[in-house]
Design an enzyme around this catalytic site. Sequence first.
Site, PDB file in Angstrom:
ATOM      1  N   HIS A   1       0.099   1.506 -13.109  1.00 37.22           N
ATOM      2  CA  HIS A   1       0.808   0.346 -13.648  1.00 37.22           C
ATOM      3  C   HIS A   1       2.281   0.713 -13.848  1.00 37.22           C
ATOM      4  CE1 HIS A   1       1.261  -3.402 -15.874  1.00 37.22           C
ATOM      5  NE2 HIS A   1       2.002  -2.732 -16.733  1.00 37.22           N
TER       6      HIS A   1
ATOM      7  N   GLU B   1       5.786   6.680  -9.231  1.00 32.33           N
ATOM      8  CA  GLU B   1       4.377   6.314  -8.999  1.00 32.33           C
ATOM      9  C   GLU B   1       3.801   7.182  -7.879  1.00 32.33           C
ATOM     10  OE1 GLU B   1       3.426   2.155  -8.463  1.00 32.33           O
ATOM     11  OE2 GLU B   1       4.981   1.528  -9.836  1.00 32.33           O
TER      12      GLU B   1
ATOM     13  N   GLY C   1       0.791  -1.233   0.000  1.00 26.29           N
ATOM     14  CA  GLY C   1       0.000   0.000   0.000  1.00 26.29           C
ATOM     15  C   GLY C   1       0.819   1.277   0.000  1.00 26.29           C
TER      16      GLY C   1
HETATM   17  C1  GRF Z   1       2.935  -0.856  -7.790  1.00 23.00           C
HETATM   18  O1  GRF Z   1       4.129  -1.131  -8.425  1.00 23.00           O
HETATM   19  C2  GRF Z   1       1.861  -0.591  -8.819  1.00 23.00           C
HETATM   20  O2  GRF Z   1       2.346  -0.038 -10.001  1.00 23.00           O
HETATM   21  C3  GRF Z   1       1.315  -1.965  -9.096  1.00 23.00           C
HETATM   22  O3  GRF Z   1       1.371  -2.633  -7.867  1.00 23.00           O
HETATM   23  C4  GRF Z   1       2.388  -2.061  -7.042  1.00 23.00           C
HETATM   24  C5  GRF Z   1       1.727  -1.689  -5.754  1.00 23.00           C
HETATM   25  O4  GRF Z   1       2.633  -1.239  -4.789  1.00 23.00           O
HETATM   26  N1  GRF Z   1       0.001  -1.877  -9.657  1.00 23.00           N
HETATM   27  P1  GRF Z   1       2.090  -0.596  -3.440  1.00 23.00           P
HETATM   28  O5  GRF Z   1       1.202  -1.655  -2.780  1.00 23.00           O
HETATM   29  O6  GRF Z   1       1.333   0.637  -3.778  1.00 23.00           O
HETATM   30  O7  GRF Z   1       3.296  -0.328  -2.612  1.00 23.00           O
END
Ligand code: GRF
Length: 192
Positions: free
Chosen positions: A111, A176, A14
């Site tokens: 993603h 991200e 998360g």
């Molecule tokens: C991230 O790399 C996202 O791109 C993918 O899943 C991962 C989730 O990571 N969909 P987190 O749980 O937000 O740390």
Amino acid sequence: MKKTKVAILISGRGSNMQAIVKACKDSDFPAEVVLVLSNKSEAEGLKFAQEKNIKTAFVNHKEFFSREDFDKKVSEEIEKSGAEIICLAGFMRLLSPWFVQRWFDKLINIHPSLLPEFKGADAVGDAIKAGAKKSGCTVHFVREEMDSGPIILQAEVEIAEVDDKEILAAKILKEEHRIYSEALKIICGRLG
Ligand code: GRF
């Protein structure tokens, strides 16, 4: 200022959810997190949300006969929370066409690649294997086909020759955390 109510769906760590929660603390940010829902009771992200006094829910997919039955329960929890937008953040369940239609243009995902390149579960590993010189991350609206749907924001990262999967994943994750809340801000702006 009007704050759009957001539900975040997770299955594990998360960290993207945490980045969104942090962004929402800013009084000028146009969204608030009203629910963090997981299909795994042990998801680390649930603890973080509870500590921040955010409402959490656990819906065990194993207790449902079909994918759609599970999705209906998830949708019910989201409706109860009053959320208007859903962010998928490491939610490891494929959502049914029913759910995608129910939340059409209100459901976004992140993603770890520059879509449409490297769709699928191992996007970071696939970029390394392909010998790509760059990759990145994409926030997009969710459509029935996996990792498709209109792109809201992307960020690019360089892949150095020495980068392995772990290093690249960390570089991408940093981006991200930055663009997911940026994208959310854009969507909230459009909702008005
Ligand atoms: C991230 O790399 C996202 O791109 C993918 O899943 C991962 C989730 O990571 N969909 P987190 O749980 O937000 O740390």
